[in-house]
Every structure is written in C-alpha cells, then in structure tokens.
Scaffold this motif. Sequence first.
Motif, PDB file in Angstrom:
ATOM      1  N   ARG A 171     -40.274  51.050  41.869  1.00 57.24           N
ATOM      2  CA  ARG A 171     -41.397  50.107  41.845  1.00 57.24           C
ATOM      3  C   ARG A 171     -41.243  49.052  42.944  1.00 57.24           C
ATOM      4  O   ARG A 171     -42.197  48.748  43.672  1.00 57.24           O
ATOM      5  N   ALA A 172     -40.046  48.520  43.108  1.00 51.48           N
ATOM      6  CA  ALA A 172     -39.809  47.503  44.138  1.00 51.48           C
ATOM      7  C   ALA A 172     -40.064  48.068  45.534  1.00 51.48           C
ATOM      8  O   ALA A 172     -40.668  47.401  46.381  1.00 51.48           O
ATOM      9  N   ARG A 173     -39.655  49.303  45.769  1.00 50.96           N
ATOM     10  CA  ARG A 173     -39.870  49.916  47.085  1.00 50.96           C
ATOM     11  C   ARG A 173     -41.358  50.166  47.342  1.00 50.96           C
ATOM     12  O   ARG A 173     -41.838  49.961  48.454  1.00 50.96           O
ATOM     13  N   LEU A 174     -42.074  50.626  46.318  1.00 50.86           N
ATOM     14  CA  LEU A 174     -43.514  50.861  46.497  1.00 50.86           C
ATOM     15  C   LEU A 174     -44.254  49.553  46.753  1.00 50.86           C
ATOM     16  O   LEU A 174     -45.124  49.478  47.625  1.00 50.86           O
ATOM     17  N   GLU A 175     -43.906  48.522  45.989  1.00 40.95           N
ATOM     18  CA  GLU A 175     -44.583  47.233  46.177  1.00 40.95           C
ATOM     19  C   GLU A 175     -44.261  46.639  47.540  1.00 40.95           C
ATOM     20  O   GLU A 175     -45.099  45.980  48.148  1.00 40.95           O
ATOM     21  N   ALA A 176     -43.047  46.871  48.049  1.00 37.66           N
ATOM     22  CA  ALA A 176     -42.687  46.385  49.381  1.00 37.66           C
ATOM     23  C   ALA A 176     -43.522  47.064  50.461  1.00 37.66           C
ATOM     24  O   ALA A 176     -43.781  46.480  51.507  1.00 37.66           O
ATOM     25  N   LEU A 177     -43.969  48.286  50.199  1.00 38.51           N
ATOM     26  CA  LEU A 177     -44.825  49.005  51.143  1.00 38.51           C
ATOM     27  C   LEU A 177     -46.299  48.670  50.968  1.00 38.51           C
ATOM     28  O   LEU A 177     -47.148  49.197  51.687  1.00 38.51           O
ATOM     29  N   GLY A 178     -46.628  47.820  50.001  1.00 36.20           N
ATOM     30  CA  GLY A 178     -48.020  47.446  49.759  1.00 36.20           C
ATOM     31  C   GLY A 178     -48.776  48.449  48.909  1.00 36.20           C
ATOM     32  O   GLY A 178     -50.001  48.428  48.871  1.00 36.20           O
ATOM     33  N   ILE A 179     -48.065  49.321  48.224  1.00 36.26           N
ATOM     34  CA  ILE A 179     -48.700  50.297  47.345  1.00 36.26           C
ATOM     35  C   ILE A 179     -48.788  49.681  45.957  1.00 36.26           C
ATOM     36  O   ILE A 179     -47.762  49.319  45.371  1.00 36.26           O
ATOM     37  N   PRO A 180     -50.001  49.502  45.424  1.00 39.32           N
ATOM     38  CA  PRO A 180     -50.160  48.820  44.137  1.00 39.32           C
ATOM     39  C   PRO A 180     -49.614  49.642  42.967  1.00 39.32           C
ATOM     40  O   PRO A 180     -49.935  50.810  42.819  1.00 39.32           O
ATOM     41  N   VAL A 181     -48.775  48.985  42.161  1.00 41.27           N
ATOM     42  CA  VAL A 181     -48.226  49.596  40.948  1.00 41.27           C
ATOM     43  C   VAL A 181     -48.850  48.865  39.769  1.00 41.27           C
ATOM     44  O   VAL A 181     -48.775  47.644  39.679  1.00 41.27           O
ATOM     45  N   GLN A 182     -49.485  49.621  38.873  1.00 38.22           N
ATOM     46  CA  GLN A 182     -50.148  49.032  37.714  1.00 38.22           C
ATOM     47  C   GLN A 182     -49.215  49.028  36.516  1.00 38.22           C
ATOM     48  O   GLN A 182     -48.378  49.910  36.367  1.00 38.22           O
ATOM     49  N   LEU A 183     -49.396  48.032  35.652  1.00 38.13           N
ATOM     50  CA  LEU A 183     -48.525  47.878  34.488  1.00 38.13           C
ATOM     51  C   LEU A 183     -48.766  48.961  33.442  1.00 38.13           C
ATOM     52  O   LEU A 183     -47.829  49.546  32.911  1.00 38.13           O
ATOM     53  N   LYS A 184     -50.032  49.248  33.133  1.00 39.57           N
ATOM     54  CA  LYS A 184     -50.332  50.228  32.088  1.00 39.57           C
ATOM     55  C   LYS A 184     -51.242  51.310  32.650  1.00 39.57           C
ATOM     56  O   LYS A 184     -52.435  51.109  32.805  1.00 39.57           O
ATOM     57  N   VAL A 185     -50.629  52.433  32.942  1.00 42.10           N
ATOM     58  CA  VAL A 185     -51.357  53.577  33.487  1.00 42.10           C
ATOM     59  C   VAL A 185     -51.216  54.722  32.505  1.00 42.10           C
ATOM     60  O   VAL A 185     -50.125  55.037  32.050  1.00 42.10           O
ATOM     61  N   LYS A 186     -52.321  55.345  32.179  1.00 39.64           N
ATOM     62  CA  LYS A 186     -52.326  56.509  31.292  1.00 39.64           C
ATOM     63  C   LYS A 186     -52.444  57.745  32.167  1.00 39.64           C
ATOM     64  O   LYS A 186     -53.391  57.910  32.912  1.00 39.64           O
ATOM     65  N   ALA A 187     -51.448  58.601  32.095  1.00 46.14           N
ATOM     66  CA  ALA A 187     -51.440  59.836  32.878  1.00 46.14           C
ATOM     67  C   ALA A 187     -51.553  61.020  31.929  1.00 46.14           C
ATOM     68  O   ALA A 187     -51.127  60.944  30.772  1.00 46.14           O
ATOM     69  N   PRO A 188     -52.116  62.131  32.401  1.00 53.83           N
ATOM     70  CA  PRO A 188     -52.248  63.311  31.552  1.00 53.83           C
ATOM     71  C   PRO A 188     -50.886  63.812  31.080  1.00 53.83           C
ATOM     72  O   PRO A 188     -49.917  63.819  31.828  1.00 53.83           O
ATOM     73  N   GLY A 189     -50.825  64.203  29.809  1.00 55.14           N
ATOM     74  CA  GLY A 189     -49.609  64.747  29.245  1.00 55.14           C
ATOM     75  C   GLY A 189     -48.585  63.700  28.841  1.00 55.14           C
ATOM     76  O   GLY A 189     -47.478  64.034  28.463  1.00 55.14           O
ATOM     77  N   SER A 190     -48.952  62.412  28.920  1.00 58.60           N
ATOM     78  CA  SER A 190     -47.993  61.364  28.563  1.00 58.60           C
ATOM     79  C   SER A 190     -48.269  60.875  27.152  1.00 58.60           C
ATOM     80  O   SER A 190     -49.357  61.016  26.628  1.00 58.60           O
ATOM     81  N   LYS A 191     -47.240  60.277  26.545  1.00 57.46           N
ATOM     82  CA  LYS A 191     -47.370  59.773  25.178  1.00 57.46           C
ATOM     83  C   LYS A 191     -48.095  58.440  25.127  1.00 57.46           C
ATOM     84  O   LYS A 191     -48.687  58.091  24.125  1.00 57.46           O
ATOM     85  N   GLY A 192     -48.029  57.685  26.197  1.00 58.65           N
ATOM     86  CA  GLY A 192     -48.671  56.376  26.202  1.00 58.65           C
ATOM     87  C   GLY A 192     -48.671  55.798  27.597  1.00 58.65           C
ATOM     88  O   GLY A 192     -48.067  56.324  28.524  1.00 58.65           O
TER      89      GLY A 192
END
Length: 194
Positions: free
Chosen positions: A145-166
């Motif tokens: 997460r720290a590396r992605l944010e350093a590159l300016g790629i937005p990381v969201q706190l609550k993301v629902k992805a297919p096949g995930s429990k929550g």
Amino acid sequence: MSRLARHADRIATGSAAVTRRLAVRAAAWIRRGRRTDLTGWRAALGCWLRLSLLALGLYLLWRLVRAVPNLLWLLSAGWLLAAWRAGRPTPTPADEDAPAAPNTDAVRALLLEAMGDADAVHLRTVLAHLQEQGHGQDWTVGDLRARLEALGIPVQLKVKAPGSKGPTRGVRRADLLASQPIGEDAPTGPSTAV
C-alpha cells in the motif's frame, strides 16, 4: 545524506519493519486461538486466552527488566541488530538495469493484470500475484500500500472484489484509469515490474 543519517534511517526503517512483523505475527497467533467448532463468545475464548498470555508475557518481561536493569542493554542490542538487518536494502539482479523509481505504467499494467475482468482487486490478491512471480517475498500488505500510494495510485479503504468474503483495502479500476495522465492509453500487457 550523511553516513550517520543513512545509518539512523536504516535503523528507523528496520525498527518499523520489525515492529510490523511482530504485530502481524502476534495478531495471527491470537487469531488462531478462535475455535471453529463453537459459536458466539465461547468461540473467542481461545483468542482472549492467548491475548492474556501475551499481556502476561510482556508484564513479566517488564518486571524482569525492572529487577535486572542491565538486561535492558542486551534487549536493546538485540533490537538494534534485528532493526539493522530488517532495514537493509534488498538489491535484486534487475536493480543494476532498473531505473531508480518504479515505472508507474508498469505498476498499473500489473494491477490491471491482477484485476482481470473485475472492477477492483484487493491488495492481498496483488501481493499474492507479485509473490507468485518472485517479487516482494517479505512484503506485507502495508508495504505494498505504501509503495502504491508513493506512486500516486489511489488505494481505497473498503473495496469489494469478486470472490471475496468482505470489503478490504484495494484498488478500483475506475480510480486506476482516472489517475492516469490524460491522453495515455491504459496499459494492457502483462508486467513483471514491482
């Protein structure tokens, strides 16, 4: 940066990494105390017991240090050694040819590859994808997460992805494509960039 500042930075970085590893391991150990054959508060008794044992161990260590203050020198030396080792930069053979900063387009391509046809991907899925390719073996989700944010790629706190429990931390396709400079096409090819 002076030599002393580099050493201090390495110890600070390593100390944070050691703290993170210890916290993750302690939390995982406590979580494993949950009983699956029980429900309700009885299922969590094992977790509470393990948490109590951890607190008791820390209390006993504190009492031991109070009784034998010179032990603190040994504990401090051990912590500094662990922090020094954890703070060591880990060069890879590709580092000689790679640019100093990661290629943002390659990272976007990697995220889109891990995402597949879905609209979002969890960071733990991306980390598993990276580790399958032999990258970031000692990384945690927080490191990614720290590396992605350093590159300016937005990381969201609550993301629902297919096949995930929550929902959990992740990257959305819409945010990923919106963060791309105007006029550029989305990278589509697979990437092995970290």
